[in-house]
Design a protein around this motif. Structure first.
Motif, PDB file in Angstrom:
ATOM      1  N   GLY A  72       0.782  -1.226   0.000  1.00  0.00           N
ATOM      2  CA  GLY A  72       0.000   0.000   0.000  1.00  0.00           C
ATOM      3  C   GLY A  72       0.809   1.268   0.000  1.00  0.00           C
ATOM      4  N   THR A  73       2.120   1.153   0.077  1.00  0.00           N
ATOM      5  CA  THR A  73       2.977   2.341   0.109  1.00  0.00           C
ATOM      6  C   THR A  73       3.212   2.870  -1.302  1.00  0.00           C
ATOM      7  N   VAL A  74       3.248   4.193  -1.428  1.00  0.00           N
ATOM      8  CA  VAL A  74       3.517   4.855  -2.708  1.00  0.00           C
ATOM      9  C   VAL A  74       4.813   5.652  -2.584  1.00  0.00           C
ATOM     10  N   ILE A  75       5.792   5.292  -3.385  1.00  0.00           N
ATOM     11  CA  ILE A  75       7.048   6.033  -3.471  1.00  0.00           C
ATOM     12  C   ILE A  75       6.940   6.931  -4.699  1.00  0.00           C
ATOM     13  N   GLY A  76       6.800   8.214  -4.482  1.00  0.00           N
ATOM     14  CA  GLY A  76       6.545   9.149  -5.571  1.00  0.00           C
ATOM     15  C   GLY A  76       7.736   9.358  -6.475  1.00  0.00           C
ATOM     16  N   PRO A  77       7.555  10.134  -7.557  1.00  0.00           N
ATOM     17  CA  PRO A  77       8.644  10.380  -8.507  1.00  0.00           C
ATOM     18  C   PRO A  77       9.864  11.019  -7.854  1.00  0.00           C
ATOM     19  N   SER A  78      11.040  10.502  -8.203  1.00  0.00           N
ATOM     20  CA  SER A  78      12.336  11.080  -7.813  1.00  0.00           C
ATOM     21  C   SER A  78      12.600  11.052  -6.310  1.00  0.00           C
ATOM     22  N   VAL A  79      11.934  10.183  -5.588  1.00  0.00           N
ATOM     23  CA  VAL A  79      12.205  10.008  -4.159  1.00  0.00           C
ATOM     24  C   VAL A  79      13.432   9.118  -3.994  1.00  0.00           C
ATOM     25  N   THR A  80      14.280   9.433  -3.007  1.00  0.00           N
ATOM     26  CA  THR A  80      15.468   8.632  -2.726  1.00  0.00           C
ATOM     27  C   THR A  80      15.352   8.000  -1.341  1.00  0.00           C
ATOM     28  N   ILE A  81      15.610   6.699  -1.247  1.00  0.00           N
ATOM     29  CA  ILE A  81      15.546   5.976   0.018  1.00  0.00           C
ATOM     30  C   ILE A  81      16.877   5.278   0.241  1.00  0.00           C
TER      31      ILE A  81
END
Length: 259
Positions: A72-81
């Motif tokens: 259910g998690t959304v990692i949006g555009p250009s996010v860095t983890i």
């Protein structure tokens, strides 16, 4: 002063549908082999990352080694983890970077627009452009349903080793130093600057554009209305040095009993 509405429209025209991922073809998304989640073909994901079924990683995002992303998690555009970070269920990340070895609990939202509005010459409420990012350091833990807004004139920053409880609101442009502790239901208004090793008890409130030096502790339900320039313990509304606050409480108690 430039019209905020024209600035925002200009940004949107240069970056159409960039932030919400709209307009992307579903054919550009693929199934991740480790966990079954979806990812965009332009994302950079370490092979050791686990993306659970129902999670999605948007274009140009970077996911480090041994990251765990819950359903259910959304990692949006250009996010860095960063590496070794664990992200719970139903988390929404956009316009942000997350450091190494962080824990992001269920329902956290990071990088959404801050609450920035003004009244124009016609009396209409106009949204101020919110165009910068949120940056979370290394070894940070963020509790469930906490919200950290993106910046408008400077990035919102959470320092290394800081720990944030559930249901905390961090406004746009806030800078939190390293090894800080924010307990449940703390609310920090925009453009606040907080030093290192600061502790906020539950339901502490901080007004906008206030600065708090390092090594300050605030008692639960305190409200900071002006700069705190000396380390120490504070409490009350407005927050004052703890011994002064205790005298105020004792005086009020004595007066009520006398009456």
């Amino acid at each position: 002063m430039p019209n905020p509405r024209s600035i925002l429209n200009s940004f949107r025209s240069r970056h159409p549908r960039l932030e919400d991922g709209a307009g992307l073809s579903h054919q550009e998304f693929q199934r991740w082999q480790n966990g079954g989640g979806q990812f965009h073909k332009s994302a950079c994901i370490d092979p050791t990352a686990l993306i659970e079924t129902g999670a999605i990683v948007h274009p140009k995002s970077v996911v480090g080694a041994y990251v765990h992303i819950g359903s259910g998690t959304v990692i949006g555009p250009s996010v860095t983890i960063g590496q070794l970070t664990k992200i719970g269920y139903n988390v929404a990340l956009s316009n942000c970077s997350i450091g190494d070895s962080c824990v992001i609990h269920n329902g956290v939202c990071i990088g959404q627009d801050g609450f920035g509005f003004l009244v124009d010459e016609k009396g209409d409420i106009v949204k101020r452009p919110q165009l910068l990012d949120a940056r979370v350091g290394n070894h940070v833990e963020i509790g469930a349903n906490t919200c950290i807004d993106r910046g408008s004139w400077r990035d919102t920053v959470i320092g290394d080793h800081s720990k944030i409880d559930n249901l905390v609101q961090v406004g746009h442009n806030v800078v939190v130093g390293k090894s800080c502790m924010l307990c449940g239901q703390v609310g920090i208004a925009g453009s606040v600057t907080i030093g290192d090793y600061v502790t906020f008890g539950g339901r502490v409130a901080v007004r906008d554009h206030v600065s708090i030096v390092s090594k300050v502790r605030l008692a639960a339900t305190s409200c900071v209305t002006k700069d705190i320039k000396e380390p120490g313990d504070y409490g009350g509304f407005p927050a004052v040095p703890i011994h002064e606050w205790r005298r105020q409480v004792a005086s009020q108690s004595w007066a009520s009993k006398k009456n």
